[in-house]
Scaffold this active site. Sequence first.
Site, PDB file in Angstrom:
ATOM      1  N   ARG A  19       0.797  -1.228   0.000  1.00 17.83           N
ATOM      2  CA  ARG A  19       0.000   0.000   0.000  1.00 17.83           C
ATOM      3  C   ARG A  19       0.832   1.283   0.000  1.00 17.83           C
ATOM      4  NH1 ARG A  19      -4.002  -0.327   4.713  1.00 17.83           N
ATOM      5  NH2 ARG A  19      -2.725  -2.042   5.477  1.00 17.83           N
ATOM      6  N   ASN A 362      34.789  39.782   7.779  1.00 15.61           N
ATOM      7  CA  ASN A 362      33.519  40.298   7.297  1.00 15.61           C
ATOM      8  C   ASN A 362      33.375  39.937   5.823  1.00 15.61           C
ATOM      9  OD1 ASN A 362      31.379  42.003   6.387  1.00 15.61           O
ATOM     10  ND2 ASN A 362      31.636  43.142   8.289  1.00 15.61           N
TER      11      ASN A 362
END
Length: 453
Positions: A19, A362
């Site tokens: 199923r 950064n």
Amino acid sequence: MTITTPLAGIILAAGQGTRMKSARAKVMHEVAGRPILGHVMAAMRAAGIERIVVVTAPDAEETRAYVRNEGGESAIQETHLGTGHAANAARERLADFSGIVVTTYGDMPLVTAACFKASLAAREKTGLSLVAFRAENPAAYGRVFLDGEGLLNRIVEQKDADEGARTCNLCNAGIFAAEAKAFFRWTGALGNNNAQREYYLTDVPLFAKRDGIACAVATVDEADVTGVNSRSELARAEAAMQDRLRAAALDAGVGMRDPSTVYLSFDTVLEADVQIEPFTVFGPGVVVKGGARIRAFSHLEGAEVGRGAIVGPYARLRPGAVLEENVHIGNFVEVKNTRVQKGAKANHLTYLGDAFVGAGANIGAGTITCNYDGFDKHETEIGAGAFIGSDTTLVAPVRVGAGAYIGAGSVITRDVSADALVVVRAEQVEKPGWAEKFRTRKKARKAAKERSK
Ligand code: UD1
Ligand code: MG
């Protein structure tokens, strides 16, 4: 029995799972990022059952590989002849074993250690036990009938049940515990004289009774033993598992504004005071340390987030992403196989792959590490405190020294020395008044065209 009695588990997983309508074995479908079978194995182990034999179908190679990897053993059920026949298929594997065996079906992802402990405790009363539950809708389950002393009278399979039997809502969960040698004596004696022409595991108590052994019954919550047979049942099991995981996280001090939108993995580790904003998805292997904040719509997998870090909104952390304390990873930033050291920031639209970012660096908006040449992956190293200008392309392998500055829009193909400034772009050219002259010329031409129409 003392607690030192050896324990072995048998997990029946040779069913076809028709199923599910899937090429994959039913027990290999995932719930919270782990195969259903993995949940069953983990629950058994948590109950002290270390040795586990999984009964598989002949073609279930993927299942057997998974079992091996998880430290279990496999047996093969050559033909699909029923649950009793499947349990009997573990006999050879456990030929050298004398101790207690606990059998279970492999399709119950929500099963807990407590279910197996209850089964072991009940077995001590008589020598054989089964686990039952009160079903809201007993539909296809085997019905359990008790005698006056609360021991098992009989189990009737739905397909063999008459109208009267079908009204019973005490159902068989499929967990049996017994001494191994006796158990295999009983499974070996099973017949298939029933509506399905199958060898039923549920007939084991009949044979035990002939040996003078009654079957004790332990009762657990239906929620813990519901099986998965279809995609919709799989989705329901996932929802129930998510609720469990969310509740455990909240109890451990994790903040979630809307827990129902946060998807966790079976192994997600969130420390106290982590904040998870809505619509965040955790794949397997994520650890988030205290005080970190995962902002909305982020996706994390195989990643570690350090104390006080901020991730997202809309960030993606892939396997091998390690963010140290107070790192900021912002919107539309993807990090893969990269360590980002303390306090470094990449806040916008960036890809960091196979890289190392030093403390306090950064990373400007739009920075990309070009880590792949179509054949191999290459590494990028960015030194501590470096400043990478927006829209920088770092063609790996390449290193940027500590404290260096890179001008916006640069394509970096060679190493950059520490504290240097590097700008890689064409010189800016300015032509005074050019735009005004251009517009005047274009407008005049357009007007002439209109007149000649
Ligand atoms: C079974 C029980 C039923 C119980 C229900 C709980 C029997 C006869 N019936 O019914 O009493 O209430 O589970 O969910 O045991 N399997 C094999 N080989 C086989 C057949 C099954 O390995 O030949 C495995 C399946 O993979 C599955 C488990 O056994 O994990 C249960 O099989 P399933 O066919 O779902 O049994 P049910 O009919 O649901
Ligand atoms: Mg079933």
